[in-house]
Design a protein around this motif. Structure first.
Motif, PDB file in Angstrom:
ATOM      1  N   PHE A  25      53.652 -39.019   8.147  1.00  0.00           N
ATOM      2  CA  PHE A  25      55.039 -38.970   7.683  1.00  0.00           C
ATOM      3  C   PHE A  25      55.394 -40.101   6.718  1.00  0.00           C
ATOM      4  O   PHE A  25      56.092 -39.862   5.723  1.00  0.00           O
ATOM      5  N   TYR A  28      54.730 -39.425   2.775  1.00  0.00           N
ATOM      6  CA  TYR A  28      55.302 -38.279   2.062  1.00  0.00           C
ATOM      7  C   TYR A  28      55.571 -38.602   0.593  1.00  0.00           C
ATOM      8  O   TYR A  28      55.214 -37.832  -0.307  1.00  0.00           O
ATOM      9  N   GLN A  92      56.779 -31.987   8.743  1.00  0.00           N
ATOM     10  CA  GLN A  92      56.376 -32.045   7.332  1.00  0.00           C
ATOM     11  C   GLN A  92      55.208 -31.082   7.193  1.00  0.00           C
ATOM     12  O   GLN A  92      54.104 -31.356   7.681  1.00  0.00           O
TER      13      GLN A  92
END
Length: 410
Positions: A25, A28, A92
């Motif tokens: 994460f 990103y 995600q």
């Protein structure tokens, strides 16, 4: 619903959660920059450095091929045990590939695992399991209503020791990727068969075969989705060996049903993860914004939406977990109604939550500063991917009516 995961599975869930939070994460923005840099250099569809770094790290930590049930190649998780992992990855979407658990590769690997010959497994399954290549599933066509797969027009004609393939497919997820090397293609080998479900076959088509043309990438709500893409693909006199057929002529529908059950569960758990993330964003937004002299979080409308969102998410999660458990206990065919129910409920419920989160963010909700637009595009497309709502609702109704019709035949 009581779920007693074994200590081993609980420990794995914790490891995946930690890996996502510490490694995936936070990367990103780096991912977005690397994809943009690839596009600027003229190839948006090649892989990007951070993905390969994270894949190597996940593989070294044993967090690899987690989706394969009852297999010597993966972790051996059941559908129920894997479901929370798929939900975590949904926060995600790109994170699934880090663990070699992304669609359509998961479904294709399951097909090869179950139905492939030893030669097919050696040539295609082995590098897919290793994460060295990617694959695509070529089924949907632009010229027909593909919600009824018996409409497929792509032809697979035997010519001596080869099959010759002619047809046009589109929204073929992953096919634009530079490292996509093979298609599993569904087409008709016996279009005149009286049994409409025995007309189709599935066949392996290497992407670099002469006659295979990537015509254009297709947008999904305006997203081109590199590096995977969802392109239109033309097959013109594509010739592959007879040995590339999967399971035999006329077995395409049989394979499709074996492939789609687990894939639908994975999709639905991912979209639950997206809705959960969207609700978090909504809550953060409404406590930090003031309108009409008080925080949005103090206004009854937003409290109602947040309450409904929590209810929708938890209802959906429990329904999906129930379907996964049924698949494990009685098999995909017997659990067909439960699978169809979650395939309708999950994207519809989660679309509503994501839509409210977008509304809470105002203009920012449509921007690249948040993941909400990509969440919505994914959730909305899921109402047609792997079968539209209408087809699944019809199947649910038929199964529900069946015992009554036996008592009262026409």
């Amino acid at each position: 619903m009581q779920i007693d995961f074994s200590p081993k599975v609980q420990e794995l869930h914790g490891r995946v959660k930690t890996f996502l939070e510490e490694n995936v994460f936070p990367n990103y923005e780096r991912r977005e920059k690397e994809i943009a840099a690839n596009a600027k250099e003229g190839n948006a569809y090649r892989t990007y450095p951070v993905l390969e770094e994270l894949k190597a790290k996940a593989k070294a930590e044993g967090l690899w091929n987690l989706f394969l049930p009852e297999s010597g190649h993966g972790y051996g998780l059941s559908n129920l045990e894997y479901s929370p992992i798929a939900e975590m990855m949904g926060r995600q979407y790109w994170s699934a590939e880090v663990f070699n658990c992304s669609a359509p590769d998961t479904g294709n690997m399951e097909v090869l695992e179950r139905y492939g010959t030893e030669e097919q497994k050696e040539k295609w399954l082995k590098p897919l399991l290793a994460g060295e290549i990617r694959s695509s599933f070529a089924m949907t066509e632009p010229a027909v209503a593909s919600s009824d797969a018996t409409n497929i027009e792509c032809r697979i004609v035997r010519d001596g020791d080869d099959y010759v393939i002619n047809g046009r497919k589109w929204y073929i997820t992953g096919a634009a990727a530079e490292n996509c090397k093979v298609f599993i293609l569904m087409g008709k080998t016996d279009p005149d068969n009286a049994n409409r479900h025995r007309q189709q076959s599935m066949i392996l088509v290497p992407k670099n075969t002469p006659g295979v043309t990537i015509v254009r990438d297709m947008a999904l709500y305006g997203f081109m989705d590199p590096p995977a893409g969802h392109p239109e693909v033309l097959f013109e006199n594509v010739r592959v060996p007879v040995s590339n057929i999967l399971l035999g002529e006329g077995r395409g529908f049989e394979i499709a049903q074996g492939r789609l059950g687990p894939g639908r569960i994975h999709h639905c758990m991912r979209v639950v993860g997206m809705a959960e993330a969207a609700l978090e964003l909504m809550c953060r937004r409404v406590v930090s914004r003031v309108a009409f002299h008080k925080p949005l979080s103090d206004q009854s409308l937003w409290r109602e939406r947040i309450a409904k969102s929590r209810t929708l998410i938890d209802q959906t999660r429990l329904l999906v977990l129930h379907a996964a458990q049924r698949m494990d206990l009685v098999g995909n065919k017997v659990a067909a109604k439960e699978i169809a129910m979650i395939k309708v409920a999950a994207p519809n419920n989660c679309c509503k939550v994501i839509d409210w989160a977008i509304q809470a963010h105002g203009a920012a909700g449509y921007s690249q500063d948040f993941l909400l637009t990509s969440y919505y595009a994914y959730a909305r497309h899921l109402r047609t991917a792997d079968g539209p709502d209408e087809v699944h609702n019809n199947a649910i109704a038929k199964l529900e009516l069946a015992p009554y019709q036996l008592k009262h035949p026409k």
